[in-house]
Design a protein around this motif. Sequence first.
Motif, PDB file in Angstrom:
ATOM      1  N   UNK A   2     -23.806 -51.200  32.684  1.00 18.53           N
ATOM      2  CA  UNK A   2     -23.666 -49.972  33.453  1.00 18.53           C
ATOM      3  C   UNK A   2     -22.709 -50.278  34.601  1.00 18.53           C
ATOM      4  N   UNK A   3     -21.674 -49.465  34.750  1.00 15.24           N
ATOM      5  CA  UNK A   3     -20.671 -49.656  35.798  1.00 15.24           C
ATOM      6  C   UNK A   3     -20.509 -48.328  36.526  1.00 15.24           C
ATOM      7  N   UNK A  15     -18.433 -41.640  39.454  1.00  9.44           N
ATOM      8  CA  UNK A  15     -18.438 -41.692  37.992  1.00  9.44           C
ATOM      9  C   UNK A  15     -18.987 -43.030  37.502  1.00  9.44           C
ATOM     10  N   UNK A  16     -19.608 -42.987  36.329  1.00  9.59           N
ATOM     11  CA  UNK A  16     -20.203 -44.211  35.793  1.00  9.59           C
ATOM     12  C   UNK A  16     -19.967 -44.283  34.290  1.00  9.59           C
ATOM     13  N   UNK A  17     -20.087 -45.494  33.778  1.00  7.72           N
ATOM     14  CA  UNK A  17     -19.801 -45.762  32.377  1.00  7.72           C
ATOM     15  C   UNK A  17     -20.831 -46.726  31.814  1.00  7.72           C
ATOM     16  N   UNK A  18     -21.066 -46.625  30.516  1.00  5.23           N
ATOM     17  CA  UNK A  18     -21.764 -47.646  29.741  1.00  5.23           C
ATOM     18  C   UNK A  18     -20.678 -48.258  28.864  1.00  5.23           C
ATOM     19  N   UNK A  19     -20.425 -49.549  29.039  1.00  7.16           N
ATOM     20  CA  UNK A  19     -19.358 -50.182  28.278  1.00  7.16           C
ATOM     21  C   UNK A  19     -19.462 -51.699  28.338  1.00  7.16           C
ATOM     22  N   UNK A  20     -18.538 -52.325  27.657  1.00 12.65           N
ATOM     23  CA  UNK A  20     -18.486 -53.785  27.625  1.00 12.65           C
ATOM     24  C   UNK A  20     -17.809 -54.300  28.883  1.00 12.65           C
ATOM     25  N   UNK A  21     -18.410 -55.300  29.479  1.00  7.02           N
ATOM     26  CA  UNK A  21     -17.848 -55.983  30.641  1.00  7.02           C
ATOM     27  C   UNK A  21     -17.786 -57.458  30.287  1.00  7.02           C
ATOM     28  N   UNK A  22     -16.624 -58.060  30.482  1.00  5.91           N
ATOM     29  CA  UNK A  22     -16.483 -59.501  30.286  1.00  5.91           C
ATOM     30  C   UNK A  22     -16.602 -60.177  31.646  1.00  5.91           C
ATOM     31  N   UNK A  23     -17.281 -61.314  31.665  1.00 10.41           N
ATOM     32  CA  UNK A  23     -17.465 -62.064  32.906  1.00 10.41           C
ATOM     33  C   UNK A  23     -16.812 -63.429  32.791  1.00 10.41           C
ATOM     34  N   UNK A  24     -16.379 -63.932  33.942  1.00 13.67           N
ATOM     35  CA  UNK A  24     -15.870 -65.302  33.986  1.00 13.67           C
ATOM     36  C   UNK A  24     -17.038 -66.259  33.774  1.00 13.67           C
ATOM     37  N   UNK A  31     -14.408 -58.183  34.179  1.00 14.20           N
ATOM     38  CA  UNK A  31     -13.232 -57.482  33.659  1.00 14.20           C
ATOM     39  C   UNK A  31     -13.714 -56.235  32.931  1.00 14.20           C
ATOM     40  N   UNK A  32     -13.244 -55.076  33.404  1.00  9.21           N
ATOM     41  CA  UNK A  32     -13.696 -53.808  32.844  1.00  9.21           C
ATOM     42  C   UNK A  32     -12.557 -52.802  32.878  1.00  9.21           C
ATOM     43  N   UNK A  33     -12.220 -52.246  31.713  1.00  9.84           N
ATOM     44  CA  UNK A  33     -11.193 -51.210  31.585  1.00  9.84           C
ATOM     45  C   UNK A  33      -9.880 -51.590  32.274  1.00  9.84           C
TER      46      UNK A  33
END
Length: 103
Positions: A2-3, A15-24, A31-33
Motif C-alpha cells: 500500500x502506497x 491518492x493511494x495505490x496497491x502495487x509492487x514495491x521493490x526495496x533495496x 522503488x515504485x512507479x
Amino acid sequence: MFVQLKTGYDTDRGPSWIGWVDFSKTWKTAYFRGRTLRRATGLGLSGANFYDVDTHEDFWISGPKRDRSDTRYGPEEPTMEDDAADAYRAFLQGAPLPGREDG
C-alpha cells in the motif's frame, strides 16, 4: 504494498495505490512507479515513512490490510495496479502475500 502520497493533502486524503514495491537490500530505499523513495527518519507532521529523492514528496508505504482499512480517512479505495491485482485479490481471500508465505 500500500502506497499513499502524503504531500499536499490533508491527513490520509492523498491518492493511494496497491502495487509492487521493490526495496533495496537494506530496506532504506524503495522503488515504485519509476520513483526512488528513501526511508524518512521520524514521521514528522505528514506521517510519512518515505520521501521521493527527486521531488521531496512524502509517502506512506506499508503492507496492505485484509480489511481494507489502509487509510484512516481516505475518500476512496486505493488504485489497484494491474500487475498486482491477482495477488491482491488472493491476499484478500486469505492467501499470504507473495514472499511472505512462511510468515
